[in-house]
Design an enzyme around this catalytic site. Sequence first.
Site, PDB file in Angstrom:
ATOM      1  N   GLY A 251       0.785   7.777  -8.072  1.00 44.28           N
ATOM      2  CA  GLY A 251      -0.386   8.233  -8.801  1.00 44.28           C
ATOM      3  C   GLY A 251      -0.918   9.584  -8.399  1.00 44.28           C
TER       4      GLY A 251
ATOM      5  CG  ASP B  58     -18.320  -8.462   7.885  1.00 42.16           C
ATOM      6  OD1 ASP B  58     -17.862  -7.640   7.072  1.00 42.16           O
ATOM      7  OD2 ASP B  58     -19.312  -9.170   7.657  1.00 42.16           O
TER       8      ASP B  58
ATOM      9  CE  LYS C  49       5.806  10.609  -6.498  1.00 41.59           C
ATOM     10  NZ  LYS C  49       4.516   9.897  -6.453  1.00 41.59           N
TER      11      LYS C  49
ATOM     12  CD  GLU D 256     -23.602  -8.251   1.925  1.00 41.94           C
ATOM     13  OE1 GLU D 256     -23.363  -7.131   2.419  1.00 41.94           O
ATOM     14  OE2 GLU D 256     -22.756  -9.155   1.890  1.00 41.94           O
TER      15      GLU D 256
ATOM     16  N   GLY E 217       5.080  11.838  -2.357  1.00 39.65           N
ATOM     17  CA  GLY E 217       3.661  11.509  -2.373  1.00 39.65           C
ATOM     18  C   GLY E 217       3.432  10.078  -2.769  1.00 39.65           C
TER      19      GLY E 217
END
Length: 647
Positions: free
Chosen positions: A207, A504, A210, A427, A204
């Site tokens: 984090g 972008d 495991k 934005e 995996g």
Amino acid sequence: MDENKKRPTGPWGKSLAMWAVILLAVVVLVSVYNAPQSQGAVQQLAYSEFITKVNEGAVREVDIRGQDIAGRLTSGEMFSTYSPGDPGLVERLEASGVKFKAQPEESRSLLAAILINILPFLLILGIWIFVMQRMQNGAGKGAMGFGKSRAKLLTEKQGRVTFDDVAGIDEAREELEEIVDFLKDPGRFSRLGGKIPKGALLVGSPGTGKTLLARAIAGEANVPFFTISGSDFVEMFVGVGASRVRDMFEQAKKSAPCIIFIDEIDAVGRHRGAGLGGGNDEREQTLNQLLVEMDGFDANEGIIIIAATNRPDVLDPALLRPGRFDRQVVVPRPDIEGREKILRVHMRKVPLAPDVEARTIARGTPGFSGADLANLVNEAALMAARKSKRLVGMAEFEEAKDKVMMGSERRSMIMTEDEKKMTAYHEAGHAIVALHEAASDPIHKATIIPRGRALGMVMRLPERDQYSYHRDKMHANLAVSMGGRVAEEIIFGYDKVSSGASSDIQYATDLARSMVTQWGMSDRLGPMKLAENQEEVFLGHSVTKTQNVSEQTAQIIDDEIKGIVMRGYERAKTLLTENNEELHTLAQALLEYETLSGDEIKSLLAGEGVDRDRGSRNRPTAASTGVSAIPKTGKRGFGGEPSPQGV
């Protein structure tokens, strides 16, 4: 109390005792060598000179010890000489009136001789042993413990981790619970001819839990549990790692049935002969010994190997075959249900305010691993502590989430009014296009407060975890990504377009390229795969390898990519031109409030205004918005917000 008094003093006490022994040996050695010397300056005379002084009457007294002569002159000076065995010495001393005394030569004791001859070697040996013990710190086997295993036996009863502490990875947990059940009641499986797997490999991303799963197995199994890291096997001396593997399995056989957990097994289990790691013979010998111990002529019954790695692609195939690691347990990133359970586990130790909703936070953190969520809870607690609060509220979780995903606010950054205005319209352009694209994800937040490397951000939040993406959503994301660039052109003109849309454009180009070369969404090329899945890392960036295609096909690919991007550009231009008043309204509100939630943006564009004190810089909380931000990743995922201006 008696047991505590008998406990060893630990590494500091051992080091202090060793230094004390070394210092004592040095003192004894110096005292032995300096013992024959007397106080004061002693003049060394030749024997002929001594006879001359005796004849001249310049000698006051003499002490004869065998052939060594020491004495005092009439002037008071001390002297010493060596007699060659002169038989007339006594007559000369009597004739000159010298006071003398004679003693047989003293032979040194056996102990003194041993100390003088052997002590230097003992001193060197003691220093060497001390240095080797320090070099082998952690092995616990002394100076000759190179080949001894460094595996630690977990026997702790307090603070242990159980399966109750593991959440969000139910499938992996169920597979490992079966191993624990076999250890508790092997007869239930052996009656039907079933055999316990010899090994389970946990695979995996970093984090995902495991190591936590392995600790839970140790807490649940009630059998000896040995833990070791893959790097603990490898040393600079060839053969040491293989010896440690043998010793580890010898210890495990004495405690069978038991479990051995090897963390980061890729440190020792890489492909043999692949040239990775410098072609270290020591590493390959260690791996060979591990393969033999796991499944060789001598069967190690009752020993279960559990290993963890986030790089299964580099492991040797012989290590992954059935009979060694019989199971590969994938530990994935949790979905929304898993994230909610993980958050509740980490929130147990945090005093929460009544407005905290784990479901809301989980919904706003797609892609977060268990470690990321633990860090999020910790950051929220730290922020509440800085504000001297007794409870951690939803506002702290929102602020912590923004910090984890986008970085800290850069309020000290000075921006001119023109830059703030361009950022606000940039934005606002993203937000307006997102609102009018039916397939776009809902807007969570728009801000022009610099965070990390971004001057502003529009965050969109998927309503659920998404595992596949449709063509209409991709085209919507392309239009949203172009919204900032188009808004700059409409408001400020062609010549005033800034470099703020660089990320972008990169996002839109990468998305269009994937649509054409990997997902077969080009009408001209059809459903064909024109790019390999394998990625190469070049200068820290992942580069997708394109299959060898003709020059004509490559030109068509470029034309199709450009066409898809430009259609998104034209779609954004049409929407912003038709909704120009909304663009101005939202940009002016961002300049005034700096941060607006998704609900506030909808209210503003509906003519209801923003229900907030003018000039306030309060952040919208999840309690008011009902949603949360999505994570910032190295590459903007589909469904994520367009990249911010200023990156």
